[in-house]
Design an enzyme around this catalytic site. Structure first.
Site, PDB file in Angstrom:
ATOM      1  N   HIS A 147      -4.014  -4.916   0.244  1.00  0.00           N
ATOM      2  CA  HIS A 147      -2.558  -4.887   0.040  1.00  0.00           C
ATOM      3  C   HIS A 147      -2.085  -3.473  -0.304  1.00  0.00           C
ATOM      4  CE1 HIS A 147      -1.779  -9.255   0.177  1.00  0.00           C
ATOM      5  NE2 HIS A 147      -3.095  -9.262   0.029  1.00  0.00           N
TER       6      HIS A 147
ATOM      7  N   THR B  84       1.685  -8.274   4.774  1.00  0.00           N
ATOM      8  CA  THR B  84       0.486  -7.473   5.069  1.00  0.00           C
ATOM      9  C   THR B  84      -0.458  -8.150   6.062  1.00  0.00           C
ATOM     10  OG1 THR B  84      -0.585  -8.426   3.138  1.00  0.00           O
ATOM     11  CG2 THR B  84       0.498  -6.303   2.826  1.00  0.00           C
TER      12      THR B  84
ATOM     13  N   ASP C  73       5.380  -6.261  -2.114  1.00  0.00           N
ATOM     14  CA  ASP C  73       4.332  -6.976  -1.382  1.00  0.00           C
ATOM     15  C   ASP C  73       4.674  -8.464  -1.357  1.00  0.00           C
ATOM     16  OD1 ASP C  73       1.128  -6.656  -0.654  1.00  0.00           O
ATOM     17  OD2 ASP C  73       1.667  -8.644  -1.385  1.00  0.00           O
TER      18      ASP C  73
ATOM     19  N   TRP D 266      -6.519  -8.351   8.059  1.00  0.00           N
ATOM     20  CA  TRP D 266      -5.524  -7.848   9.001  1.00  0.00           C
ATOM     21  C   TRP D 266      -5.529  -6.327   9.128  1.00  0.00           C
ATOM     22  CZ3 TRP D 266      -3.781  -9.346  13.239  1.00  0.00           C
ATOM     23  CH2 TRP D 266      -2.698  -8.707  13.850  1.00  0.00           C
TER      24      TRP D 266
HETATM   25  O1  LIG Z   1     -15.979   0.107   3.453  1.00  0.00           O
HETATM   26  C1  LIG Z   1     -14.774  -0.079   3.603  1.00  0.00           C
HETATM   27  C2  LIG Z   1     -14.169  -1.365   3.604  1.00  0.00           C
HETATM   28  C3  LIG Z   1     -12.800  -1.457   3.764  1.00  0.00           C
HETATM   29  N1  LIG Z   1     -12.052  -0.339   3.916  1.00  0.00           N
HETATM   30  C4  LIG Z   1     -10.580  -0.435   4.073  1.00  0.00           C
HETATM   31  O2  LIG Z   1     -10.069  -1.436   3.198  1.00  0.00           O
HETATM   32  C5  LIG Z   1      -9.057  -2.191   3.856  1.00  0.00           C
HETATM   33  C6  LIG Z   1      -9.500  -3.640   3.854  1.00  0.00           C
HETATM   34  O3  LIG Z   1      -8.466  -4.459   4.330  1.00  0.00           O
HETATM   35  P1  LIG Z   1      -8.723  -5.713   5.283  1.00  0.00           P
HETATM   36  O4  LIG Z   1      -9.489  -5.294   6.461  1.00  0.00           O
HETATM   37  O5  LIG Z   1      -7.400  -6.340   5.561  1.00  0.00           O
HETATM   38  O6  LIG Z   1      -9.666  -6.653   4.466  1.00  0.00           O
HETATM   39  P2  LIG Z   1      -9.548  -7.295   2.962  1.00  0.00           P
HETATM   40  O7  LIG Z   1      -9.831  -6.275   1.994  1.00  0.00           O
HETATM   41  O8  LIG Z   1     -10.434  -8.477   2.995  1.00  0.00           O
HETATM   42  O9  LIG Z   1      -7.987  -7.761   2.927  1.00  0.00           O
HETATM   43  C7  LIG Z   1      -7.286  -8.802   2.282  1.00  0.00           C
HETATM   44  O10 LIG Z   1      -5.908  -8.542   2.627  1.00  0.00           O
HETATM   45  C8  LIG Z   1      -5.600  -8.615   4.026  1.00  0.00           C
HETATM   46  C9  LIG Z   1      -4.139  -8.230   4.210  1.00  0.00           C
HETATM   47  O11 LIG Z   1      -3.288  -9.137   3.607  1.00  0.00           O
HETATM   48  C10 LIG Z   1      -5.907 -10.006   4.571  1.00  0.00           C
HETATM   49  O12 LIG Z   1      -5.660 -10.068   5.961  1.00  0.00           O
HETATM   50  C11 LIG Z   1      -7.382 -10.329   4.275  1.00  0.00           C
HETATM   51  O13 LIG Z   1      -7.700 -11.634   4.737  1.00  0.00           O
HETATM   52  C12 LIG Z   1      -7.632 -10.218   2.777  1.00  0.00           C
HETATM   53  O14 LIG Z   1      -8.989 -10.515   2.478  1.00  0.00           O
HETATM   54  C13 LIG Z   1      -8.933  -1.624   5.267  1.00  0.00           C
HETATM   55  O15 LIG Z   1      -7.841  -0.721   5.303  1.00  0.00           O
HETATM   56  C14 LIG Z   1     -10.235  -0.857   5.480  1.00  0.00           C
HETATM   57  O16 LIG Z   1     -10.108   0.268   6.311  1.00  0.00           O
HETATM   58  C15 LIG Z   1     -12.626   0.911   3.941  1.00  0.00           C
HETATM   59  O17 LIG Z   1     -11.955   1.938   4.108  1.00  0.00           O
HETATM   60  N2  LIG Z   1     -13.973   0.994   3.776  1.00  0.00           N
END
Ligand SMILES: O=c1ccn([C@@H]2O[C@H](COP(=O)(O)OP(=O)(O)O[C@H]3O[C@H](CO)[C@@H](O)[C@H](O)[C@H]3O)[C@@H](O)[C@H]2O)c(=O)[nH]1
Length: 467
Positions: A22, A145, A121, A365
């Site tokens: 988020h 998001t 958010d 996402w």
């Molecule tokens: O080693 C890593 C792992 C993650 N990221 C970043 O962290 C963010 C992760 O976001 P996302 O891919 O959306 O996964 P989640 O952290 O699981 O996100 C939560 O939030 C999202 C947006 O609401 C939802 O779609 C997901 O289901 C929910 O788990 C992204 O920008 C990635 O690029 C990194 O840079 N490095």
């Protein structure tokens, strides 16, 4: 307080929810607004839970002049779990934020110059509405998001049940949302807590869904090329399709291993040959699955970069990855073919590297949007929440495939043979490769001058300038 927004350089406040999934899109939005010349205040609850979040906020703040971008902090009060209705840590955190946000009106009024809009958010919409009930003339927006497809479910969720007797069994196998163009959503793709309207998550989702019309607009982080069918609107606040993509300030934010050594490892690989595996910021994986994943990666025959979160490895036993895999020969083979990084990499930098051709993802996402932005094809393995609905978008758009028969991650152990086979398939699939690359090109057009995302951003800014 004058919130008429009649300023040449509007000042906008952004209120992120906790969690990298988020915070990241909120900061990307903030950076985009600052790059369009706006003044931005980030309203952030402290203490911040994770070091990665604090670091990212600091990077963002130091990337812009202090008179253009600021942080305004508020204290998150602690909540005694015994005094709330659910033991779910997410619920308790939300409740703590709700109580703490009572300070929002005085905080907003203290901002100078007065803000033209507050963008919150989506997870905070009810607490924000409750806290700002007396700030009637403050333009308020939501940052959604997740995908537009998920938004169509959110916006119509309350219409599926009768308020007095919510009964999901009356909802058919496919959910028709009132949005023209949205292909019906299979009930089996719904986030599990939403299938039971009695869960706190479903009732909150339902309550929030009814309140959308209180907002002046909804910003959705997507591109037309990914989801044109889901963006036809409905009787709702205006939707603004703002594709939020990796920014300069994020570069080098990698934490596990050394950024340089990862990039050097990637530099040595053939263009498009590497498969990258990461399941976002919150994934846990069963030990048995870790071993099968290792096996699958070796079987795929592709060079791989796999991010394993610390919590996957059982900290109490202080197990190393080698211990978890428990097969020295397999670990040796993994080392020959791949790189396993603990905790975190700068995902934007990895996906943007020319050697990376495929991505095994949980379909959070942001990960989907990033894969689209870099034109990297994706193998989706949803693990929870909105991720199946996002995986449907991945398949429908042609960005990748969804391993449907694997179920939700963690439901059962998927064998290395299957994982290796599927990875090999997407890496050899030239059609998928060119579709993903085309989506990447279209995404760049959308964010560039005259593109649909840039136009949406300009329209919003025009409103905030009172043009
Ligand atoms: O080693 C890593 C792992 C993650 N990221 C970043 O962290 C963010 C992760 O976001 P996302 O891919 O959306 O996964 P989640 O952290 O699981 O996100 C939560 O939030 C999202 C947006 O609401 C939802 O779609 C997901 O289901 C929910 O788990 C992204 O920008 C990635 O690029 C990194 O840079 N490095």
């Amino acid at each position: 307080m004058d919130h008429s927004g009649a300023h040449n350089r509007p000042h906008v406040a952004l209120l992120p929810s906790a969690g990298m999934g988020h915070l990241t899109p909120t900061l990307r939005l903030a950076a985009s607004l600052a790059n369009h010349g706006l003044q931005v205040t980030l309203i952030v609850g402290h203490p911040i839970v994770s070091a990665a979040e604090s670091k990212l906020i600091s990077r963002f703040l130091s990337a812009f002049p202090a008179d253009q971008v600021r942080e305004k902090q508020f204290d998150i009060v602690s909540v005694d779990p015994a005094t709330v209705n659910s033991k779910d840590p997410f619920f308790i955190q939300r409740e703590a934020t709700r109580r703490s946000l009572q300070i929002l009106p005085s905080l907003v009024s203290s901002l100078s110059p007065p803000i033209s809009a507050l963008v919150s958010d989506v997870f905070l919409m009810s607490p924000v509405l409750e806290a700002t009930a007396n700030l009637k003339d403050l333009p308020q927006y939501i940052l959604f998001t997740s995908s537009a497809r998920m938004f169509s479910l959110f916006a119509s969720y309350h219409t599926f049940f009768s308020e007095t007797s919510p009964d999901f069994s009356k909802v058919g196998d496919f959910i028709e949302t009132p949005f023209p163009g949205v292909v019906p959503i299979p009930k089996s793709s719904l986030p599990p807590p939403l299938r039971d309207p009695k869960t706190w998550f479903a009732s909150t989702f339902m309550e929030d869904s009814k309140k959308l019309s209180n907002f002046d607009g909804v910003l959705i982080n997507t591109f037309e090329k990914l989801e044109s069918d889901s963006l036809k609107g409905g009787k709702l606040p205006p939707l603004f399709t703002v594709g939020l993509v990796p920014c300069e300030f994020e570069k080098g934010s990698e934490q596990g291993g050394s950024a340089e050594s990862i990039i050097k490892w990637l530099d040595d690989k053939e263009p498009g040959s590497v498969v990258y595996i990461s399941f976002g910021s919150r994934t846990t994986m069963m030990k048995e699955q870790i071993k099968e994943m290792g096996e699958g990666l070796v079987r795929s025959g592709c060079p791989f970069l796999w991010v394993v979160k610390d919590k996957i490895v059982d900290k109490e036993d202080n197990d190393s990855l080698e211990d978890v895999i428990g097969d020295a020969e397999l670990v040796e083979k993994m080392k020959e073919k791949g790189l396993v990084v603990k905790e975190w990499v700068d995902q934007g930098e990895v996906l943007g590297h020319k050697s990376v051709g495929g991505f095994v993802s949980h379909c959070g996402w942001n990960s989907v949007v990033e894969a689209a932005w870099y034109g990297v094809r994706l193998l989706g393995w949803p693990q929870s929440g909105d991720q199946r609905i996002n995986a449907e978008v991945v398949e429908r758009s042609g960005l990748g495939v969804w391993a449907k028969d694997w179920g939700w991650m963690g439901e059962r152990v998927i064998k290395g043979q299957d994982i290796g086979g599927k990875i090999g398939e997407i890496m050899r699939n030239d059609l998928l490769k060119s579709q993903a690359e085309q989506i990447g090109e279209e995404a760049r057009k959308a964010v560039g001058d005259g593109g649909s995302c840039e136009n949406a951003m300009k329209e919003l800014i025009g409103k905030w300038k009172n043009e």
